[in-house]
Enzyme design. Sequence first.
Site, PDB file in Angstrom:
ATOM      1  N   ASP A  91      48.371  35.544  43.094  1.00 24.29           N
ATOM      2  CA  ASP A  91      48.915  36.935  42.958  1.00 24.29           C
ATOM      3  C   ASP A  91      50.414  36.895  43.161  1.00 24.29           C
ATOM      4  O   ASP A  91      50.890  36.579  44.195  1.00 24.29           O
ATOM      5  CB  ASP A  91      48.195  38.048  43.720  1.00 24.29           C
ATOM      6  N   ILE A  92      51.342  37.420  41.966  1.00 20.50           N
ATOM      7  CA  ILE A  92      52.664  37.453  42.073  1.00 20.50           C
ATOM      8  C   ILE A  92      53.204  38.167  43.389  1.00 20.50           C
ATOM      9  O   ILE A  92      54.359  37.913  44.009  1.00 20.50           O
ATOM     10  CB  ILE A  92      53.404  37.979  40.891  1.00 20.50           C
ATOM     11  N   ASN A 110      39.435  46.664  40.896  1.00 21.11           N
ATOM     12  CA  ASN A 110      40.165  47.798  40.775  1.00 21.11           C
ATOM     13  C   ASN A 110      39.579  48.185  39.352  1.00 21.11           C
ATOM     14  O   ASN A 110      39.829  47.386  38.496  1.00 21.11           O
ATOM     15  CB  ASN A 110      41.520  48.165  40.950  1.00 21.11           C
ATOM     16  N   GLY A 160      43.267  52.354  41.057  1.00 23.33           N
ATOM     17  CA  GLY A 160      44.502  51.458  41.403  1.00 23.33           C
ATOM     18  C   GLY A 160      44.574  50.172  40.508  1.00 23.33           C
ATOM     19  O   GLY A 160      45.445  49.159  40.676  1.00 23.33           O
ATOM     20  N   GLN A 161      43.918  50.302  39.468  1.00 17.62           N
ATOM     21  CA  GLN A 161      44.198  49.169  38.416  1.00 17.62           C
ATOM     22  C   GLN A 161      45.456  49.238  37.631  1.00 17.62           C
ATOM     23  O   GLN A 161      45.883  50.362  37.029  1.00 17.62           O
ATOM     24  CB  GLN A 161      43.022  49.052  37.207  1.00 17.62           C
ATOM     25  N   HIS A 170      39.790  41.709  36.434  1.00 15.35           N
ATOM     26  CA  HIS A 170      40.027  40.446  37.285  1.00 15.35           C
ATOM     27  C   HIS A 170      39.578  40.924  38.781  1.00 15.35           C
ATOM     28  O   HIS A 170      39.448  41.932  39.216  1.00 15.35           O
ATOM     29  CB  HIS A 170      41.650  40.250  37.347  1.00 15.35           C
ATOM     30  N   HIS A 202      40.347  40.391  42.649  1.00 18.26           N
ATOM     31  CA  HIS A 202      41.044  39.713  43.801  1.00 18.26           C
ATOM     32  C   HIS A 202      40.421  39.101  44.796  1.00 18.26           C
ATOM     33  O   HIS A 202      39.357  39.631  45.029  1.00 18.26           O
ATOM     34  CB  HIS A 202      41.800  40.867  44.527  1.00 18.26           C
TER      35      HIS A 202
HETATM   36  P1  5GP Z   1      45.522  45.545  39.833  1.00 17.42           P
HETATM   37  O1  5GP Z   1      46.523  46.553  40.605  1.00 17.42           O
HETATM   38  O2  5GP Z   1      45.229  45.957  38.423  1.00 17.42           O
HETATM   39  O3  5GP Z   1      44.158  45.631  40.207  1.00 17.42           O
HETATM   40  O4  5GP Z   1      45.867  44.025  40.155  1.00 17.42           O
HETATM   41  C1  5GP Z   1      46.920  43.566  39.342  1.00 17.42           C
HETATM   42  C2  5GP Z   1      47.599  42.503  39.912  1.00 17.42           C
HETATM   43  O5  5GP Z   1      48.272  41.495  39.195  1.00 17.42           O
HETATM   44  C3  5GP Z   1      48.483  42.742  41.053  1.00 17.42           C
HETATM   45  O6  5GP Z   1      48.103  42.630  42.319  1.00 17.42           O
HETATM   46  C4  5GP Z   1      49.908  42.034  40.670  1.00 17.42           C
HETATM   47  O7  5GP Z   1      50.521  41.846  41.651  1.00 17.42           O
HETATM   48  C5  5GP Z   1      49.409  41.067  39.911  1.00 17.42           C
HETATM   49  N1  5GP Z   1      50.194  40.701  38.839  1.00 17.42           N
HETATM   50  C6  5GP Z   1      50.891  41.676  37.815  1.00 17.42           C
HETATM   51  N2  5GP Z   1      51.581  40.778  36.978  1.00 17.42           N
HETATM   52  C7  5GP Z   1      51.593  39.477  37.481  1.00 17.42           C
HETATM   53  C8  5GP Z   1      52.026  38.290  36.804  1.00 17.42           C
HETATM   54  O8  5GP Z   1      52.672  38.045  35.890  1.00 17.42           O
HETATM   55  N3  5GP Z   1      51.543  36.977  37.678  1.00 17.42           N
HETATM   56  C9  5GP Z   1      50.739  37.118  38.504  1.00 17.42           C
HETATM   57  N4  5GP Z   1      50.484  36.013  39.088  1.00 17.42           N
HETATM   58  N5  5GP Z   1      50.252  38.085  38.934  1.00 17.42           N
HETATM   59  C10 5GP Z   1      50.637  39.339  38.448  1.00 17.42           C
END
Ligand code: 5GP
Length: 110
Positions: free
Chosen positions: A29-30, A86, A92-93, A99, A101
């Site tokens: 995760d970034i 999420n 929280g998505q 995906h 986590h």
């Molecule tokens: P969500 O909030 O949708 O459950 O999770 C999305 C996740 O993707 C977040 O934790 C966010 O930090 C990660 N993320 C968003 N854009 C990028 C990216 O370009 N590269 C990587 N490695 N992670 C990303």
Amino acid sequence: MSTIFSKIINKEIPTDIQYEDDLCIAINDINPKAKIHLLIIPKKEIQNINSADENDQEILGHLLLVCKKLAVDLKISESGYQILTNIGEGGGQTVMHLHFHLLSGNAVTL
Ligand code: 5GP
């Protein structure tokens, strides 16, 4: 609709892919929320669990088994880890491509 994850899967954006097979990839995760924070992402564009159906059974099972394999590889399977997904903005998505986590190091408390 395609997201940044499709660009990562299609190698349009260079990313440190930690694992890849025919059905999914795993990346760091970034913006990590734990010491270990991986994202396990199906190559198929599925928005989230709401949009998955019986045709996605294999993919969904596979994603969980890949989480387990990565946990073993990372030597966190004994100490423990979390798998979280999420669903929707209210859940929280932020990236609308399914995906999981995989988190370990400082647990998210519920
Ligand atoms: P969500 O909030 O949708 O459950 O999770 C999305 C996740 O993707 C977040 O934790 C966010 O930090 C990660 N993320 C968003 N854009 C990028 C990216 O370009 N590269 C990587 N490695 N992670 C990303």
